[in-house]
Each structure stands twice: as C-alpha cells, then as structure tokens.
Design an enzyme around this catalytic site. Structure first.
Site, PDB file in Angstrom:
ATOM      1  N   ARG A  13       0.834  -1.152   0.230  1.00  0.00           N
ATOM      2  CA  ARG A  13      -0.072  -0.201  -0.145  1.00  0.00           C
ATOM      3  C   ARG A  13       0.754   0.828   0.113  1.00  0.00           C
ATOM      4  O   ARG A  13       1.913   1.219   0.376  1.00  0.00           O
ATOM      5  CB  ARG A  13      -1.036  -0.170   0.951  1.00  0.00           C
ATOM      6  N   HIS A  14       0.480   2.533  -0.179  1.00  0.00           N
ATOM      7  CA  HIS A  14       1.585   3.530  -1.083  1.00  0.00           C
ATOM      8  C   HIS A  14       1.247   4.224   1.213  1.00  0.00           C
ATOM      9  O   HIS A  14       0.647   3.658   1.439  1.00  0.00           O
ATOM     10  CB  HIS A  14       0.351   4.797  -1.579  1.00  0.00           C
ATOM     11  N   HIS A  71      -3.176   0.158  -3.109  1.00  0.00           N
ATOM     12  CA  HIS A  71      -3.747   0.954  -2.076  1.00  0.00           C
ATOM     13  C   HIS A  71      -4.438  -0.036  -1.432  1.00  0.00           C
ATOM     14  O   HIS A  71      -3.816  -1.094  -1.614  1.00  0.00           O
ATOM     15  CB  HIS A  71      -5.512   1.403  -3.201  1.00  0.00           C
TER      16      HIS A  71
END
Length: 623
Positions: A364-365, A550
């Site tokens: 995930r970012h 995401h």
C-alpha cells in the site's frame, strides 16, 4: 618501534642466524629489507615467490602498521574439487540470483577443520610441514567416497558428513593440530562437532523452499577429489566490511585513498562519523593506508576474497590405487561421467526454469496528505492566485507541475512528508532484506507512483527499473469522490516530474476504461485481469514483482493468485480500513503443488503514533 617489539624481532633475527637463511627470505634481505618486515611480507602473500613479497613491500612502504608485530590468522579447510565444486559454484550463483546473498556466499564451498589461529611469521613454514605430516598419516584411510546428507532448518542449509568418513576427517584435523603445536608452537582447536558443508546460512524463511529445491538438484554421484587447504587472513579486519574498487580514483585531497580496479578496502561500519554522505573511511589491503574514498566507486566483496591460500594437500592416493586395480572399470566409469556431465551442462537452463519461483509483493502507498489534513487540504496550502505553499511541515516541500494547475491535486493527492519518510524506510528495509525486485507496477494515483519511486531509490534501482503504470490497479472508483474518475497525471507529466516511467508498457486495463462508481464485481474483475496479466507476462525473470497500489489491492490482487473467491463486499470494506500505510502482502508460487501461497513479507511492519498540531499562541506558560 616499541622496545618490546624490538626485542621480539631481535629474537627472530637470532633464530635465523643459527641456520641457513630460507630461500625466499635471502633476496629480500639482500635488498636491505629488515628481517621482520620481510617475514611479514612473505606471510601476507602465502610464501609463494620473493617477487610477490617484494611487490607487497613496495606497496606497503607508507603503511603505518608495517612494523607492528601482528601475525596472520590461519585456518584449515577441506575443499571439494572437480565436478562437485562446479555444481556447488553453480548452486552459489543460482541461490544468490534467486534468493539474494546470504552468509554462505561470503566463503567458498568448504568443510571447516579448525578454528582460526595465529602463527608467528617466522614459523609459517612449520605449518606447511604439519599439514604434510597429517596428510601423509591419514592418506591411506581417507574415504574414497564422501557421503553427503542434506540437512535443512529455518536458517541453515547444508550437507552433513557422518559415520566413519567423518571420523577419519576429524582424526586428520586433530593430527594437524598436534603437529602444528609441536612444530610451530601454535594452539589449534580442531573441529570435533558435526562436520558440514554449508550451502546457505542466515537466509529469509520464505527462501527456504527454493534453496532446498536448488540443493536437491546438486548431483552427488560423481567422484570428487578433496583437498585440505591452509588459508590466512588479516586478523585486524575480521569484523570489517570488505569493498572492492570498481574504478580508478586519484585523490583530490591528502586524506583520500588512491584506488585501482580490484583493490580491496576494509571498512569499519562503526567508525564512519567523519565521513560525508557518499564517502567512507577505509584501509587499503594493497597499501595498508587509511583514508576517505567515494563509496560509489566500490562494490561489496565477499569475506574470503582477501584471504590468502598458502598450501594444499590433495587426497588422491586411494583413487589412484582403485584405478590401478581395475583400469577397465575406471575407464568405463570415466566415460559415463563425461556423458553425464555433458547432459547436466545442457540442462542447466531447464533446471533453473524448474526451480525458479515467481513472487509478488503488494504494497500500500504511504500516508497521503488528505489523510491528515482532510478534504480541505488543498485550500489550506493554496494562495489566492492558485500557488502552492507549505502551511505545515507534513505538507510536501513542493508539488509536481500539472497541465490544469493545482486544482487537479484535489482528488489525486500526493504523499505527505511522513508518507515520503515511510516509503523511504520501507525501501531501505527491502534493501537490507536482500530481496531482488525485477519489475514494478503502480496504480496511476500520484501517491502510488511516488511510493514506487521512493522505494526504488532506496533499493538503488531508480535508474535500472522503470515504473509500469497500470490503471487496472487503481482504487475502487466507488470510493472516489465525484461523479467522474479523478484527473490523474499523464505519463508525459510524470516523466517531466522526474519519474522513470516505462512509456512502452501496454496496460492490462486502459485508463479510459475506468468507470466512475463501478460495482464491487466490476472492481474485482478489473483487479483480477490486471494481476493475472502482470504475473503471466513475467516469464523469464524470477525476481520479485512489486505492485504498489491501494490498501484494497492487498486483498483484491492476492486472492486471484491464491485461487480464492472475492470476499463479501461488507467484509472487504471492513478489512481494507485496517490496512496501514506501507502494509504488505507477499505471495509466492509453489510449483510442486501448482498453487500460490501467502508467506511472510521480507520486512517488518511500520508502526508509529499520531502527532497532533500545535499552536504556541494557545499555550501560555504557567496556566
């Protein structure tokens, strides 16, 4: 020189006066070199030729430690030769390529026969005699075949040697220790525990299966001639890192080292406070001098690259006797061996393809700026004329240029300063883990492309590996605000903003196909099609595929690989809310069982607390 050191070398000179000067030492003394430095040079070069020792002395003419009475450390190893060595070296290369470097790669294939010990420079030739005596004594009983049993644990992989062959080898080691004590006055601790030939050590648990598969592919039926080899090393640098110079460097200042390609530099990681970024302080093996050097002119070397081989003893008598007893059978076996070797060499690529495993790391970012400052974040950092400024340190220092100005960031926010920091920490941890990233795919959201770029920078791959922007990895559009899909940066805009984008990549799901407020099933189908194309098109390279997307991708991009159906929509939403910044899932292909598995990620999780805003105007001392 200190008085004690003078007395020590005086003893050396007196001992030499009583007997003929050794053949190698005489030409050095004739050139005017002192006895103690001549002996030191001979020991440091393996007592091979006077020319090598002379070159060492010339190189160390400015060595501040030249007169220090520091002997070499020595150790005895049993080393395979011939076809088995070739197969072990092939394993070394493949295990390093597929599973990154581990502790076993620091040293050549060997069985340790004794711990490292010291020997005075003037007594080194006595060690050679001790090796010869021990070898001659055990030559007749040395095993003609060495049974190697594969042993595996969570952090170790290697061959164990048991039974009577192990007893003979231990007897040889103890005989050498006894002879070294008598002849060279050395205290040698022979190996009396389990004899082993290490294949891998201190590796990551998720690499164990791949390493075992590679180890089982090593053919053990071929004959092998074993050699006892005596090595030495400089005891001062045992706990240092070893660097190898890749390029020539001429010093610009008096406190810098001269580098020539192939030079080895010893670096103490705990003594780098004086060095500027990009520089290290080290000691040159070639000159003994200490100074600064540019780190990017070097590469990490293996521990044993700087060891010096002195003498060897090859156990070949038993094999010779067998061949004389049955020459015809020996000739027949030799013919079989040659044909097997040819077949084996031709099947290397097939073996690699069989053992190689694909792996996918979904990340995930990092923390996004609107996650901290809310939906009105853009109003907080915009001037009336539409320019960006930084109202809080957790806002990024700057924003990349976009064709329609700052307003396009509203629904495509960047990373916060903490998000940038998180991404760099994760990239640095991945670098330390030894994981080998072969390709990178990112959602087109700016925060994901930024995270991918920062991770690659920490991995030192930002120029080697291009980011492939895959719109199919974008967030579930139902969770995006607005009736249209967000305006995302184009590939040209990303390139102009200094992102290394692969413009030749053809995505599985084009950006124009993203629909606003898509259904959950449409989102799941999109992710499934994207991740399967990503995995199936990576046929040749067995490195790890990095997907930066995401929080939802940790579920929607892994379940298709695991062969699991989509979660219920409500369960999916609850799960995704719990996924933190830089959360990771790691999938590895299990070819034996024909399926993918979730395994431990290569790095630990990143946990930290909140830090609220503070206004000094609202704080009055004493109230």
């Amino acid at each position: 020189m200190a008085a004690g050191e003078t007395q020590l070398y005086a003893k050396v000179s007196n001992k030499l006066k009583g007997r003929s000067t050794p053949l190698l030492l005489e030409p050095l003394l004739a050139m005017g070199f002192p006895v103690h430095t001549s002996l030191k040079a001979l020991a440091a070069t393996g007592r091979k030729t006077a020319e090598e020792a002379l070159a060492w002395l010339h190189g160390h003419c400015n060595d501040p430690s030249l007169d220090d009475p520091i002997p070499q450390e020595y150790a005895l190893f049993l080393c395979p030769t011939g076809p088995l060595l070739e197969k072990l070296q092939e394993f070394w290369r493949e295990s390093k390529r597929q599973c990154a470097k581990n502790r076993a790669h620091e040293v050549f294939p060997h069985v340790t026969l004794c711990d490292f010990f010291t020997c005075e420079d003037q007594k080194v030739e006595c060690l050679y005699e001790a090796l010869k005596r021990a070898g001659d004594r055990l030559l007749g009983s040395f095993p003609t075949a060495m049974p190697l049993a594969l042993h595996s644990s969570i952090s170790y992989l290697g061959f164990f040697i048991n039974g009577s062959p192990a007893d003979v080898i231990r007897e040889f080691a103890m005989t050498f220790a006894t002879e070294a004590s008598l002849l060279a006055d050395c205290t040698v601790k022979p190996c009396t525990k389990q004899l082993h030939l290490t294949l891998a050590h201190k590796f990551y648990p998720h690499h164990q299966r791949t390493l075992e598969q590679l180890a089982r592919a090593i053919p053990l039926g071929h004959g092998c001639q074993w050699t006892a080899a005596l090595y030495s090393r400089d005891m001062r640098f045992v706990h240092y890192q070893t660097l190898r110079a890749l390029f020539q460097y001429q010093p610009q200042n008096a406190d810098e080292l001269t580098l020539s390609p192939g030079d080895y530099i010893f670096v103490d990681p705990t003594q780098q406070d004086e060095a500027s970024e990009g520089w290290v302080i080290g000691i040159s093996q070639r000159t003994g001098c200490r100074g600064f050097l540019p780190e990017n002119y070097t590469d990490r070397a293996s521990e044993s690259d700087t060891w010096v081989k002195h003498r060897t003893y090859t156990f070949s008598l038993a094999a010779d006797l067998n061949s004389r007893k049955d020459g015809e059978a020996s000739s027949r076996r030799s013919g079989e061996f040659l044909s097997q070797t040819a077949r084996s060499l031709s099947s290397i690529q097939a073996l690699q393809a069989t053992v190689a495993r694909k792996s996918v790391l979904v990340v995930r970012h990092g923390e996004r700026v609107d996650q901290i400052f809310g939906k009105s974040w853009l109003q907080q950092c915009s001037t009336p004329d539409g320019k960006y400024y930084r109202p809080d340190l957790n806002f990024p220092c700057s924003l990349p240029k976009r064709s329609h100005g700052i307003k396009d960031f509203e629904n495509d926010p960047p990373l916060s300063s903490c998000g940038i920091f998180q991404s760099r920490i994760a990239g640095d941890a991945l670098l330390d883990s030894g994981i080998r990233i072969s390709s990178v795919f990112a959602s087109p959201a700016l925060r994901c492309v930024q995270t991918a770029k920062l991770i690659l920078e920490e991995l030192k791959l930002e120029k080697k590996v291009k980011i492939r922007v895959e719109p199919g990895l974008f967030e579930w559009t139902k969770w995006e605000s607005g009736k249209t899909t967000p305006t995302l940066m184009s590939l040209d805009e990303l390139r102009e903003a200094n992102f290394n984008i692969d413009t030749d990549y053809r995505p599985a799901f084009p950006l124009s196909a993203l629909m606003p407020a898509e259904s959950y099933q449409e989102y799941v189908d999109r992710c499934t099609a994207s991740v399967l194309q990503i995995v199936n098109t990576q046929l040749q390279d067995t490195g790890v595929i990095l997907i930066v997307s995401h929080g939802s991708a940790l579920d929607s991009c892994t379940r298709p690989l695991l062969g699991l159906p989509p979660r219920e929509c409500g369960d999916f939403a609850q799960l995704v809310r719990k996924i933190p910044s830089l959360g990771m899932c790691f999938c590895e292909e299990n070819k034996e069982e024909g399926k993918w598995e979730l395994v431990n990620p290569p790095v630990k999780t990143l946990t930290h607390g909140a830090n609220a805003a503070f206004n000094w105007r609202n704080w009055i001392s004493g109230n």
